[in-house]
Design a protein around this motif. Sequence first.
Motif, short mmCIF file in Angstrom:
data_model
loop_
_atom_site.label_atom_id
_atom_site.label_comp_id
_atom_site.label_asym_id
_atom_site.label_seq_id
_atom_site.Cartn_x
_atom_site.Cartn_y
_atom_site.Cartn_z
N THR A 2 0.84 -1.19 0.00
CA THR A 2 0.00 0.00 0.00
C THR A 2 0.88 1.24 0.00
O THR A 2 1.82 1.34 0.77
N HIS A 3 0.57 2.18 -0.89
CA HIS A 3 1.31 3.44 -0.94
C HIS A 3 0.77 4.38 0.13
O HIS A 3 -0.42 4.61 0.22
N LYS A 4 1.67 4.90 0.94
CA LYS A 4 1.28 5.84 2.00
C LYS A 4 1.63 7.26 1.57
O LYS A 4 2.61 7.49 0.89
N ASN A 5 0.81 8.20 1.97
CA ASN A 5 1.00 9.61 1.68
C ASN A 5 1.13 10.39 2.98
O ASN A 5 0.57 10.00 4.00
N ALA A 6 1.83 11.50 2.91
CA ALA A 6 2.03 12.33 4.09
C ALA A 6 0.94 13.40 4.17
O ALA A 6 0.60 14.03 3.17
N TYR A 7 0.40 13.57 5.35
CA TYR A 7 -0.61 14.59 5.64
C TYR A 7 -0.24 15.25 6.96
O TYR A 7 0.29 14.60 7.86
N MET A 8 -0.55 16.52 7.06
CA MET A 8 -0.36 17.24 8.33
C MET A 8 -1.72 17.49 8.96
O MET A 8 -2.65 17.91 8.27
N LEU A 9 -1.81 17.23 10.24
CA LEU A 9 -2.93 17.72 11.02
C LEU A 9 -2.39 18.96 11.73
O LEU A 9 -1.41 18.86 12.49
N ARG A 38 -1.41 5.70 20.17
CA ARG A 38 -2.04 4.66 19.35
C ARG A 38 -1.70 4.87 17.88
O ARG A 38 -1.31 3.94 17.18
N LEU A 39 -1.82 6.12 17.40
CA LEU A 39 -1.52 6.41 15.99
C LEU A 39 -0.05 6.12 15.68
O LEU A 39 0.28 5.62 14.60
N THR A 40 0.83 6.42 16.62
CA THR A 40 2.26 6.16 16.44
C THR A 40 2.52 4.66 16.38
O THR A 40 3.24 4.17 15.51
N GLU A 41 1.93 3.92 17.32
CA GLU A 41 2.11 2.46 17.35
C GLU A 41 1.57 1.81 16.08
O GLU A 41 2.11 0.80 15.62
N GLU A 42 0.51 2.37 15.51
CA GLU A 42 -0.06 1.85 14.26
C GLU A 42 0.75 2.28 13.03
O GLU A 42 0.47 1.83 11.93
N GLY A 43 1.73 3.15 13.22
CA GLY A 43 2.55 3.63 12.11
C GLY A 43 1.87 4.71 11.28
O GLY A 43 2.34 5.05 10.20
N ARG A 44 0.78 5.27 11.80
CA ARG A 44 0.06 6.30 11.04
C ARG A 44 0.49 7.71 11.42
O ARG A 44 0.35 8.62 10.62
N ALA A 45 1.03 7.91 12.62
CA ALA A 45 1.60 9.20 13.02
C ALA A 45 3.11 8.99 13.12
O ALA A 45 3.56 8.07 13.79
N VAL A 46 3.85 9.86 12.44
CA VAL A 46 5.31 9.73 12.46
C VAL A 46 5.97 10.85 13.25
O VAL A 46 7.15 10.75 13.59
N ALA A 47 5.24 11.91 13.54
CA ALA A 47 5.76 13.01 14.34
C ALA A 47 4.58 13.84 14.83
O ALA A 47 3.49 13.79 14.26
N GLY A 48 4.83 14.61 15.87
CA GLY A 48 3.80 15.52 16.37
C GLY A 48 4.26 16.18 17.64
O GLY A 48 4.95 15.54 18.44
N ASN A 49 3.90 17.43 17.78
CA ASN A 49 4.26 18.19 18.98
C ASN A 49 3.36 19.39 19.13
O ASN A 49 2.90 19.94 18.12
N TYR A 80 0.93 20.14 15.81
CA TYR A 80 0.77 19.40 14.56
C TYR A 80 0.99 17.91 14.79
O TYR A 80 1.63 17.50 15.76
N PHE A 81 0.46 17.11 13.88
CA PHE A 81 0.81 15.70 13.72
C PHE A 81 1.23 15.55 12.27
O PHE A 81 0.60 16.14 11.37
N LEU A 82 2.25 14.76 12.00
CA LEU A 82 2.61 14.36 10.65
C LEU A 82 2.16 12.92 10.50
O LEU A 82 2.60 12.05 11.26
N LEU A 83 1.26 12.67 9.55
CA LEU A 83 0.70 11.35 9.34
C LEU A 83 1.27 10.70 8.08
O LEU A 83 1.63 11.40 7.13
N GLN A 84 1.29 9.38 8.06
CA GLN A 84 1.56 8.58 6.86
C GLN A 84 0.36 7.66 6.71
O GLN A 84 0.23 6.68 7.45
N VAL A 85 -0.54 8.04 5.81
CA VAL A 85 -1.79 7.30 5.64
C VAL A 85 -2.08 7.11 4.15
O VAL A 85 -1.38 7.66 3.30
N ASN A 86 -3.13 6.38 3.84
CA ASN A 86 -3.45 6.05 2.45
C ASN A 86 -3.98 7.24 1.66
O ASN A 86 -3.65 7.40 0.49
N PRO A 111 -2.49 17.86 2.73
CA PRO A 111 -1.52 16.94 2.15
C PRO A 111 -0.15 17.60 2.09
O PRO A 111 -0.05 18.81 1.89
N VAL A 112 0.89 16.81 2.29
CA VAL A 112 2.26 17.30 2.17
C VAL A 112 2.73 17.01 0.75
O VAL A 112 2.60 15.88 0.28
#
Length: 133
Positions: A2-9, A38-49, A80-86, A111-112
């Motif tokens: 699955t290709h993941k895309n970067a998104y910012m919250l 939870r999002l980090t453990e799932e690999g969907r959040a890669v950064a946030g502060n 912000y959160f930096l996400l890697q999602v579909n 989207p990033v």
Amino acid sequence: MTHKNAYMLIFRGNDWHKGLSPEEMQRISDQWMAWFKRLTEEGRAVAGNPLEPKGKIVSGASGRVVDGPFAESKEAIGGYFLLQVNDMDEAVAIAKDCPGLPYGAKIEVRPVMEHCPMSAEGQAEARLAEAVA
């Protein structure tokens, strides 16, 4: 694969919690941290502060530095959160789970871009110039 895309919250507003009791603020903070974990453990959040409310703004050719930002507190970027999602739908679904939403938190989902549009434009113009030469 699955290709993941970067998104910012982008969490807008830094006063949505005003008026809450200390117990409510702690409960929401705990929920927020559990959500991010939870999002980090799932690999969907890669950064946030969270972001400090004050900083510096650098502008102009001379690099002028002033205190800021001075956006209204409801528009200021609080974190912000930096996400890697579909896709955007998945990013929006994650934003809808934010524990602060019922209390007035606002989240911008963006989207990033993979590449700077100015760089792509410059490359296209260079290719065009080579083809014409």
